[in-house]
Motif scaffolding. Structure first.
Motif, PDB file in Angstrom:
ATOM      1  N   GLU A 142      35.556  47.981  34.276  1.00  0.00           N
ATOM      2  CA  GLU A 142      35.840  46.858  33.393  1.00  0.00           C
ATOM      3  C   GLU A 142      37.345  46.765  33.204  1.00  0.00           C
ATOM      4  O   GLU A 142      37.989  47.734  32.792  1.00  0.00           O
ATOM      5  CB  GLU A 142      35.125  47.022  32.049  1.00  0.00           C
ATOM      6  CG  GLU A 142      33.609  47.026  32.186  1.00  0.00           C
ATOM      7  CD  GLU A 142      32.875  47.052  30.849  1.00  0.00           C
ATOM      8  OE1 GLU A 142      33.554  46.963  29.805  1.00  0.00           O
ATOM      9  OE2 GLU A 142      31.639  47.152  30.864  1.00  0.00           O
ATOM     10  N   HIS A 143      37.884  45.593  33.526  1.00  0.00           N
ATOM     11  CA  HIS A 143      39.321  45.364  33.412  1.00  0.00           C
ATOM     12  C   HIS A 143      39.597  44.552  32.144  1.00  0.00           C
ATOM     13  O   HIS A 143      39.130  43.421  32.013  1.00  0.00           O
ATOM     14  CB  HIS A 143      39.847  44.567  34.608  1.00  0.00           C
ATOM     15  CG  HIS A 143      39.545  45.172  35.939  1.00  0.00           C
ATOM     16  ND1 HIS A 143      40.132  46.340  36.377  1.00  0.00           N
ATOM     17  CD2 HIS A 143      38.723  44.769  36.946  1.00  0.00           C
ATOM     18  CE1 HIS A 143      39.696  46.620  37.591  1.00  0.00           C
ATOM     19  NE2 HIS A 143      38.840  45.684  37.961  1.00  0.00           N
ATOM     20  N   GLU A 144      40.360  45.128  31.233  1.00  0.00           N
ATOM     21  CA  GLU A 144      40.805  44.390  30.050  1.00  0.00           C
ATOM     22  C   GLU A 144      42.217  43.886  30.320  1.00  0.00           C
ATOM     23  O   GLU A 144      43.143  44.685  30.502  1.00  0.00           O
ATOM     24  CB  GLU A 144      40.775  45.278  28.815  1.00  0.00           C
ATOM     25  CG  GLU A 144      39.374  45.648  28.359  1.00  0.00           C
ATOM     26  CD  GLU A 144      39.368  46.417  27.044  1.00  0.00           C
ATOM     27  OE1 GLU A 144      40.476  46.702  26.515  1.00  0.00           O
ATOM     28  OE2 GLU A 144      38.281  46.731  26.545  1.00  0.00           O
ATOM     29  N   LEU A 145      42.380  42.563  30.363  1.00  0.00           N
ATOM     30  CA  LEU A 145      43.674  41.960  30.666  1.00  0.00           C
ATOM     31  C   LEU A 145      44.208  41.240  29.438  1.00  0.00           C
ATOM     32  O   LEU A 145      43.550  40.348  28.885  1.00  0.00           O
ATOM     33  CB  LEU A 145      43.554  40.967  31.818  1.00  0.00           C
ATOM     34  CG  LEU A 145      43.272  41.560  33.199  1.00  0.00           C
ATOM     35  CD1 LEU A 145      41.772  41.704  33.438  1.00  0.00           C
ATOM     36  CD2 LEU A 145      43.881  40.678  34.282  1.00  0.00           C
ATOM     37  N   TRP A 195      47.188  45.501  31.833  1.00  0.00           N
ATOM     38  CA  TRP A 195      45.877  45.542  32.492  1.00  0.00           C
ATOM     39  C   TRP A 195      45.367  46.975  32.404  1.00  0.00           C
ATOM     40  O   TRP A 195      45.941  47.875  32.998  1.00  0.00           O
ATOM     41  CB  TRP A 195      46.056  45.072  33.926  1.00  0.00           C
ATOM     42  CG  TRP A 195      44.895  45.198  34.853  1.00  0.00           C
ATOM     43  CD1 TRP A 195      43.693  45.788  34.627  1.00  0.00           C
ATOM     44  CD2 TRP A 195      44.853  44.713  36.205  1.00  0.00           C
ATOM     45  NE1 TRP A 195      42.892  45.699  35.731  1.00  0.00           N
ATOM     46  CE2 TRP A 195      43.584  45.047  36.715  1.00  0.00           C
ATOM     47  CE3 TRP A 195      45.770  44.033  37.009  1.00  0.00           C
ATOM     48  CZ2 TRP A 195      43.213  44.723  38.017  1.00  0.00           C
ATOM     49  CZ3 TRP A 195      45.391  43.715  38.300  1.00  0.00           C
ATOM     50  CH2 TRP A 195      44.127  44.051  38.792  1.00  0.00           C
ATOM     51  N   THR A 196      44.305  47.166  31.640  1.00  0.00           N
ATOM     52  CA  THR A 196      43.732  48.492  31.453  1.00  0.00           C
ATOM     53  C   THR A 196      42.310  48.507  31.991  1.00  0.00           C
ATOM     54  O   THR A 196      41.526  47.591  31.724  1.00  0.00           O
ATOM     55  CB  THR A 196      43.719  48.891  29.965  1.00  0.00           C
ATOM     56  OG1 THR A 196      45.049  48.789  29.438  1.00  0.00           O
ATOM     57  CG2 THR A 196      43.239  50.324  29.794  1.00  0.00           C
ATOM     58  N   SER A 197      41.981  49.531  32.760  1.00  0.00           N
ATOM     59  CA  SER A 197      40.677  49.599  33.424  1.00  0.00           C
ATOM     60  C   SER A 197      39.863  50.774  32.897  1.00  0.00           C
ATOM     61  O   SER A 197      40.376  51.895  32.783  1.00  0.00           O
ATOM     62  CB  SER A 197      40.857  49.728  34.940  1.00  0.00           C
ATOM     63  OG  SER A 197      41.559  48.611  35.458  1.00  0.00           O
ATOM     64  N   HIS A 215      37.251  41.355  32.739  1.00  0.00           N
ATOM     65  CA  HIS A 215      36.699  41.167  34.076  1.00  0.00           C
ATOM     66  C   HIS A 215      35.929  42.423  34.469  1.00  0.00           C
ATOM     67  O   HIS A 215      36.444  43.536  34.319  1.00  0.00           O
ATOM     68  CB  HIS A 215      37.818  40.906  35.089  1.00  0.00           C
ATOM     69  CG  HIS A 215      38.481  39.585  34.922  1.00  0.00           C
ATOM     70  ND1 HIS A 215      38.481  38.630  35.910  1.00  0.00           N
ATOM     71  CD2 HIS A 215      39.159  39.036  33.888  1.00  0.00           C
ATOM     72  CE1 HIS A 215      39.131  37.556  35.493  1.00  0.00           C
ATOM     73  NE2 HIS A 215      39.559  37.791  34.267  1.00  0.00           N
ATOM     74  N   PHE A 219      41.276  52.547  39.928  1.00  0.00           N
ATOM     75  CA  PHE A 219      41.210  51.681  38.757  1.00  0.00           C
ATOM     76  C   PHE A 219      40.866  52.415  37.466  1.00  0.00           C
ATOM     77  O   PHE A 219      41.602  52.326  36.476  1.00  0.00           O
ATOM     78  CB  PHE A 219      40.186  50.564  38.980  1.00  0.00           C
ATOM     79  CG  PHE A 219      40.648  49.460  39.878  1.00  0.00           C
ATOM     80  CD1 PHE A 219      41.905  48.883  39.727  1.00  0.00           C
ATOM     81  CD2 PHE A 219      39.826  48.981  40.890  1.00  0.00           C
ATOM     82  CE1 PHE A 219      42.332  47.856  40.554  1.00  0.00           C
ATOM     83  CE2 PHE A 219      40.239  47.952  41.722  1.00  0.00           C
ATOM     84  CZ  PHE A 219      41.497  47.391  41.559  1.00  0.00           C
ATOM     85  N   THR A 261      46.276  52.096  33.714  1.00  0.00           N
ATOM     86  CA  THR A 261      46.877  50.959  33.024  1.00  0.00           C
ATOM     87  C   THR A 261      48.024  50.425  33.870  1.00  0.00           C
ATOM     88  O   THR A 261      48.861  51.198  34.355  1.00  0.00           O
ATOM     89  CB  THR A 261      47.402  51.355  31.635  1.00  0.00           C
ATOM     90  OG1 THR A 261      46.309  51.785  30.817  1.00  0.00           O
ATOM     91  CG2 THR A 261      48.087  50.170  30.956  1.00  0.00           C
TER      92      THR A 261
END
Length: 247
Positions: free
Chosen positions: A179-182, A167-169, A200, A151, A155
């Motif tokens: 931390e997942h930025e969606l 989705w970038t982690s 998330h 993760f 991306t």
């Protein structure tokens, strides 16, 4: 964390999720071919996809989720399949007396949304109180390797027609966290795309740490990896735990 946008898109994004393999894992751990007579609590039930499959196997099901939006979708879905299970909005760290269950499931890395050791321990304690004597807790989590190598720094993107996402982690603050930025682009009734954003956070712990916490209230603890019967390796991505409430 805001699940409102994510809830409406969840089933689209999870269209290829291996729900059948979770059911197979459950049957294998219980050594049964169906779930007739089993009273099962699905914690982190989301939109109810697993509830439907558990019911089709003959189980008496109850669902718990923190998200009211997820539960609304779950209610509608279950009713479409001809049943109306008890669905409760609660945090898994503070489950109230919901009765006694033969099995509690906590699948699809739902436990990884807990960010502290204390919350994981509280969840195991709450579930223990809801299990009948000899009842089973079955759950899975991301491996440390999956968080750190699968993760962090990655991306992911997909265009599924009516919905697309990026989705970038990023590395989280705590050890073994992400931390997942969606960012979602969702087509509306006017065929224009609306942009939605969610953050998330997930965290995991080493296998031995989970086992140490579980040993306080559970025995017959088995650990497997990636929907197989094999023990985890350094390359495993999803870790499965099966444990029995102590007598």
């Amino acid at each position: 964390m805001n699940y409102q946008a994510f809830a409406t898109l969840y089933d689209t994004l999870m269209a290829d999720a291996p729900y059948g393999e979770w059911i197979h894992f459950l049957n294998k751990q219980l050594n049964v071919t169906n779930l007739e007579g089993q009273r099962i609590l699905d914690v982190g039930c989301g939109t109810g996809e697993l509830l439907v499959r558990l019911k089709q196997q003959g189980a008496d099901v109850t669902g718990v989720d923190l998200s009211a939006e997820m539960l609304t979708i779950a209610k509608e879905k279950c009713e479409q399949y001809g049943f109306s299970p008890l669905l409760i909005q609660q945090s898994m760290t503070d489950l109230e007396d919901l009765g006694q269950f033969d099995v509690v499931t906590l699948f699809c890395d739902s436990l990884n949304y807990l960010e502290t050791e204390q919350d994981v321990v509280k969840t195991f304690e709450c579930i223990n109180k809801l299990l009948k004597k000899g009842g089973y807790l079955l759950f899975d989590v991301h491996s440390v390797s999956k968080i750190e190598n699968g993760f962090i720094g990655q991306t992911f993107a997909e265009d599924a027609g009516e919905v697309a996402y990026i989705w970038t982690s990023f590395e989280g603050v705590a050890p073994h966290s992400v931390e997942h930025e969606l960012t979602f682009f969702v087509q509306n009734e006017s065929h224009h795309y609306e942009k939605k954003f969610e953050l998330h956070k997930q965290r995991t712990f080493p296998v031995e740490q989970y086992k140490k916490w579980l040993q306080k209230g559970y025995d017959d603890i088995t650990v497997q990896a990636d929907f197989t019967s094999f023990a985890p390796t350094a390359e495993s991505e999803r870790i499965f735990f099966s444990c029995r409430k102590k007598d």
